[in-house]
Design a protein around this motif. Sequence first.
Motif, mmCIF file in Angstrom:
data_model
loop_
_atom_site.group_PDB
_atom_site.id
_atom_site.type_symbol
_atom_site.label_atom_id
_atom_site.label_comp_id
_atom_site.label_asym_id
_atom_site.label_seq_id
_atom_site.Cartn_x
_atom_site.Cartn_y
_atom_site.Cartn_z
ATOM 1 N N ILE A 1 5.492 5.463 1.449
ATOM 2 C CA ILE A 1 5.291 6.777 1.093
ATOM 3 C C ILE A 1 6.367 7.169 0.015
ATOM 4 O O ILE A 1 7.663 6.894 0.064
ATOM 5 N N LEU A 2 5.650 7.534 -1.276
ATOM 6 C CA LEU A 2 6.611 8.011 -2.451
ATOM 7 C C LEU A 2 6.579 9.553 -2.250
ATOM 8 O O LEU A 2 5.739 10.154 -2.548
ATOM 9 N N LEU A 3 8.000 10.214 -2.318
ATOM 10 C CA LEU A 3 8.009 11.618 -1.988
ATOM 11 C C LEU A 3 8.505 12.013 -3.445
ATOM 12 O O LEU A 3 9.162 11.397 -3.978
ATOM 13 N N SER A 4 7.835 13.159 -3.850
ATOM 14 C CA SER A 4 8.340 13.595 -5.061
ATOM 15 C C SER A 4 9.752 14.279 -4.882
ATOM 16 O O SER A 4 10.403 14.504 -3.831
ATOM 17 N N GLU B 1 10.624 9.849 -5.954
ATOM 18 C CA GLU B 1 10.074 9.766 -7.295
ATOM 19 C C GLU B 1 11.157 9.307 -8.446
ATOM 20 O O GLU B 1 10.794 8.254 -9.133
ATOM 21 N N SER B 2 12.330 9.668 -8.034
ATOM 22 C CA SER B 2 13.508 9.569 -9.193
ATOM 23 C C SER B 2 13.802 8.023 -8.901
ATOM 24 O O SER B 2 14.260 7.210 -9.953
ATOM 25 N N ASP B 3 14.072 7.565 -7.660
ATOM 26 C CA ASP B 3 14.355 6.216 -7.414
ATOM 27 C C ASP B 3 13.441 5.229 -7.824
ATOM 28 O O ASP B 3 13.931 4.152 -8.552
ATOM 29 N N PHE B 4 12.249 5.475 -7.820
ATOM 30 C CA PHE B 4 11.228 4.495 -8.411
ATOM 31 C C PHE B 4 11.166 4.550 -9.771
ATOM 32 O O PHE B 4 11.292 3.603 -10.495
ATOM 33 N N GLU C 1 0.799 -1.191 0.184
ATOM 34 C CA GLU C 1 0.104 -0.127 0.102
ATOM 35 C C GLU C 1 0.943 1.358 -0.011
ATOM 36 O O GLU C 1 1.644 1.591 0.802
ATOM 37 N N ILE C 2 0.709 2.018 -1.174
ATOM 38 C CA ILE C 2 1.880 3.065 -1.437
ATOM 39 C C ILE C 2 1.130 4.460 -1.388
ATOM 40 O O ILE C 2 0.174 4.561 -2.124
ATOM 41 N N TYR C 3 1.311 5.452 -0.372
ATOM 42 C CA TYR C 3 0.706 6.676 -0.503
ATOM 43 C C TYR C 3 1.531 7.414 -1.364
ATOM 44 O O TYR C 3 2.857 7.938 -0.990
ATOM 45 N N VAL C 4 0.997 8.005 -2.312
ATOM 46 C CA VAL C 4 1.668 8.945 -3.486
ATOM 47 C C VAL C 4 0.921 10.235 -3.399
ATOM 48 O O VAL C 4 -0.050 10.246 -4.254
#
Length: 278
Positions: free
Chosen positions: A205-208, A246-249, A169-172
């Motif tokens: 949590i995926l951060l910009s 964001e970039s790593d993903f 479950e990823i909060y974007v």
Amino acid sequence: MNTQQLDIFGQIDIANPLKGKRICLTGEFRMPQKELYAKLKAIGVDTIDRVSETRIYKEGDAIPPVKESTSFFIVGSNPNEDSLKRYALNEHDGYHAKMISEDKLYDYLRGHFTEKDIVPEIVEKHLQIDISYYNWTAPSINGKAFVSRVSSPLKYDKEGKDNPISQKEIYVPDIEGVNMGAFYQIIGNLGGYANKEYFDDTNMILLSNKTLKKLEQGIKDDVIIDIEKRYNKSNTKIFNIQFTSESDFINWVEKRMTIFPDKSTIRLLNLYKSNLSS
């Protein structure tokens, strides 16, 4: 009671900061234990937890300080290292007992304190995110590695073969200048669940890139502040979250597409890139 002069017209009486509180003692103290306990009880301390100097805490043993109800963590000489780690873990989860020294404790016992020494009556969860949360390693306490606690940031397979986001479950949060529909679908194509809100069962949590850069500079943007508020209002007592960027993903997705090409995901990836350059 400590009387503190406010001005020439009035005074205010301040109760001892330890009165009615639960405290935790770790390490060695100059004052004999029986005498110390008697003085603490005399000023109204509610509960005293003492980390044993001689007991060897085994794997799985609960070691103070207690997370939700400890108000003061008092550190003497040669403190128990596992107790210090437990305190740090409680802090990570948003529970901030006030850490004081042995000398400060004796000041309190002598009635030397000010309003700045007072802590809230109720210990409330208050998460305060900084860059250390993004670069966090789960501790080992009592010889036990906390396998149930995830370290951060998310480690991606450099070869792109393993899939660390599957079933997560990823909060974007919304990312400025990004086609979020395409971004969410990329995550979905790779087996993750992209959510527009933070929930109690959030795994990541995926951060910009912009949010992460600001956090590295000690700046909290609206995204970080919102995460803090959502967690603090939630029912969970553990901040067991992995961060990724964001970039790593995107870099990982690009590598994975060279090994396991998927036309739909590649099309969405190109749509993401074209949106950035427009």
